[in-house]
Design a protein around this motif. Structure first.
Motif, PDB file in Angstrom:
ATOM      1  N   GLY A  86      35.122  28.118  15.897  1.00  0.00           N
ATOM      2  CA  GLY A  86      34.009  28.735  16.614  1.00  0.00           C
ATOM      3  C   GLY A  86      34.280  28.996  18.075  1.00  0.00           C
ATOM      4  O   GLY A  86      33.506  29.702  18.724  1.00  0.00           O
ATOM      5  N   THR A  87      35.365  28.440  18.614  1.00  0.00           N
ATOM      6  CA  THR A  87      35.707  28.671  20.020  1.00  0.00           C
ATOM      7  C   THR A  87      36.123  30.127  20.221  1.00  0.00           C
ATOM      8  O   THR A  87      36.842  30.695  19.420  1.00  0.00           O
ATOM      9  N   HIS A  88      35.645  30.736  21.300  1.00  0.00           N
ATOM     10  CA  HIS A  88      36.019  32.107  21.652  1.00  0.00           C
ATOM     11  C   HIS A  88      37.158  32.092  22.674  1.00  0.00           C
ATOM     12  O   HIS A  88      37.152  31.284  23.607  1.00  0.00           O
ATOM     13  N   VAL A  89      38.125  33.002  22.501  1.00  0.00           N
ATOM     14  CA  VAL A  89      39.277  33.091  23.395  1.00  0.00           C
ATOM     15  C   VAL A  89      39.492  34.550  23.773  1.00  0.00           C
ATOM     16  O   VAL A  89      39.470  35.428  22.902  1.00  0.00           O
ATOM     17  N   TRP A  90      39.726  34.812  25.078  1.00  0.00           N
ATOM     18  CA  TRP A  90      39.942  36.178  25.539  1.00  0.00           C
ATOM     19  C   TRP A  90      40.708  36.162  26.862  1.00  0.00           C
ATOM     20  O   TRP A  90      40.815  35.118  27.515  1.00  0.00           O
ATOM     21  N   VAL A  91      41.261  37.297  27.242  1.00  0.00           N
ATOM     22  CA  VAL A  91      41.981  37.454  28.510  1.00  0.00           C
ATOM     23  C   VAL A  91      41.074  38.183  29.487  1.00  0.00           C
ATOM     24  O   VAL A  91      40.433  39.185  29.129  1.00  0.00           O
ATOM     25  N   LYS A  92      41.032  37.701  30.735  1.00  0.00           N
ATOM     26  CA  LYS A  92      40.226  38.391  31.739  1.00  0.00           C
ATOM     27  C   LYS A  92      41.030  38.593  33.024  1.00  0.00           C
ATOM     28  O   LYS A  92      41.984  37.865  33.313  1.00  0.00           O
ATOM     29  N   LYS A  93      40.641  39.585  33.783  1.00  0.00           N
ATOM     30  CA  LYS A  93      41.195  39.789  35.118  1.00  0.00           C
ATOM     31  C   LYS A  93      40.587  38.735  36.040  1.00  0.00           C
ATOM     32  O   LYS A  93      39.364  38.599  36.109  1.00  0.00           O
ATOM     33  N   ALA A  94      41.440  38.015  36.775  1.00  0.00           N
ATOM     34  CA  ALA A  94      40.966  36.845  37.502  1.00  0.00           C
ATOM     35  C   ALA A  94      40.448  37.138  38.907  1.00  0.00           C
ATOM     36  O   ALA A  94      39.596  36.406  39.422  1.00  0.00           O
ATOM     37  N   ASP A  95      40.992  38.172  39.580  1.00  0.00           N
ATOM     38  CA  ASP A  95      40.539  38.455  40.940  1.00  0.00           C
ATOM     39  C   ASP A  95      40.453  39.959  41.159  1.00  0.00           C
ATOM     40  O   ASP A  95      40.557  40.740  40.212  1.00  0.00           O
ATOM     41  N   LYS A  96      40.273  40.368  42.391  1.00  0.00           N
ATOM     42  CA  LYS A  96      40.011  41.780  42.681  1.00  0.00           C
ATOM     43  C   LYS A  96      41.262  42.650  42.672  1.00  0.00           C
ATOM     44  O   LYS A  96      41.166  43.877  42.691  1.00  0.00           O
ATOM     45  N   TYR A  97      42.444  42.053  42.689  1.00  0.00           N
ATOM     46  CA  TYR A  97      43.667  42.836  42.835  1.00  0.00           C
ATOM     47  C   TYR A  97      44.132  43.408  41.494  1.00  0.00           C
ATOM     48  O   TYR A  97      44.030  42.761  40.456  1.00  0.00           O
ATOM     49  N   GLY A  98      44.650  44.620  41.548  1.00  0.00           N
ATOM     50  CA  GLY A  98      45.174  45.264  40.353  1.00  0.00           C
ATOM     51  C   GLY A  98      44.135  46.117  39.657  1.00  0.00           C
ATOM     52  O   GLY A  98      43.006  45.683  39.425  1.00  0.00           O
ATOM     53  N   ASP A  99      44.528  47.357  39.303  1.00  0.00           N
ATOM     54  CA  ASP A  99      43.555  48.254  38.687  1.00  0.00           C
ATOM     55  C   ASP A  99      44.218  49.231  37.720  1.00  0.00           C
ATOM     56  O   ASP A  99      43.736  50.331  37.526  1.00  0.00           O
ATOM     57  N   PHE A 100      45.326  48.800  37.107  1.00  0.00           N
ATOM     58  CA  PHE A 100      45.970  49.671  36.128  1.00  0.00           C
ATOM     59  C   PHE A 100      46.760  48.841  35.122  1.00  0.00           C
ATOM     60  O   PHE A 100      47.521  47.943  35.501  1.00  0.00           O
ATOM     61  N   LEU A 101      46.578  49.141  33.824  1.00  0.00           N
ATOM     62  CA  LEU A 101      47.377  48.546  32.763  1.00  0.00           C
ATOM     63  C   LEU A 101      47.870  49.661  31.847  1.00  0.00           C
ATOM     64  O   LEU A 101      47.090  50.519  31.424  1.00  0.00           O
ATOM     65  N   HIS A 102      49.167  49.624  31.538  1.00  0.00           N
ATOM     66  CA  HIS A 102      49.762  50.633  30.665  1.00  0.00           C
ATOM     67  C   HIS A 102      49.453  50.304  29.211  1.00  0.00           C
ATOM     68  O   HIS A 102      49.534  49.147  28.786  1.00  0.00           O
TER      69      HIS A 102
END
Length: 213
Positions: free
Chosen positions: A182-198
């Protein structure tokens, strides 16, 4: 109250019918008592289930105070499928305008043995207790180094970083964690830097390596 009701009814019917009415009313009162007992048992079960599920929230508040709603598809039972939990997903297109604390939604699912990963919100729901391996890899451009966190229902599991580069740069991490169903796992952006992912080289995957109690 039940005895008073029975007395009032019996005092207003002919004596010849009192025996029959007494049997019928006793039967009705017995059924009412059984229904009350059944309702108490159902209330107890409902309270137990609510207590168990309160630790599996269906929404998250990011550091930017934006609410991410989680709409989960039905999880397959690993025992019935004969397969251990494993998933792999990547971006279907380049991702920009990524907010601080925002989940990175790997929306193109290529493997999901137990139907436990949701490509619409990027969340993996642990289908069984065990030790899991998670790996995420991100490809940024020269202007977008990025700090990321592998999050769970109960807090961070690990951290990843992609540094600035003259061209493109890869980065992420591999995490091993013991998790409960039942645990949920995900990736998040941690701070304000960076604004592009290929898109092709930004991936998220995980699998069970050992079942636990």
């Amino acid at each position: 109250m039940k005895s008073v009701l029975l007395f009032l009814i019996l005092t207003n019917i002919p004596a010849s019918l009192q025996s029959s009415y007494n049997d019928n009313l006793s039967d009705i009162l017995s059924r009412l008592e059984k229904l009350e007992k059944d309702n108490r048992e159902k209330d107890s079960v409902i309270s137990f289930l609510l207590e168990k599920t309160k630790y599996c929230p269906t929404s998250y508040i990011g550091s930017d105070n934006g609410t991410i709603q989680h709409s989960k598809k039905a999880i397959s039972n690993p025992i019935s499928t004969g397969l251990l939990p494993a998933f792999h997903a990547r971006l279907s297109r380049d991702l920009t305008n990524i907010g601080t604390g925002q989940p990175i939604v790997f929306d193109l699912e290529t493997l999901d043995t137990t139907n436990s990963y949701e490509p619409s919100d990027g969340i993996f729901t642990v289908p069984m207790n065990g030790v899991y391996v998670f790996y995420w890899n991100l490809l940024t451009n020269q202007a977008s180094g990025m700090d990321t966190t592998l999050m769970s229902t109960h807090g961070p599991l690990g951290f990843g970083f992609v540094s600035h580069a003259e061209n493109y740069e890869n980065g992420g991490n591999l995490i091993i964690a013991k998790l409960t169903s039942g645990t949920h796992v995900w990736v998040k952006k941690a701070d304000k830097y960076g604004d592009f992912l290929h898109e092709r080289f930004s991936t998220f995957s995980g699998y069970l390596i050992q079942e636990t109690d």
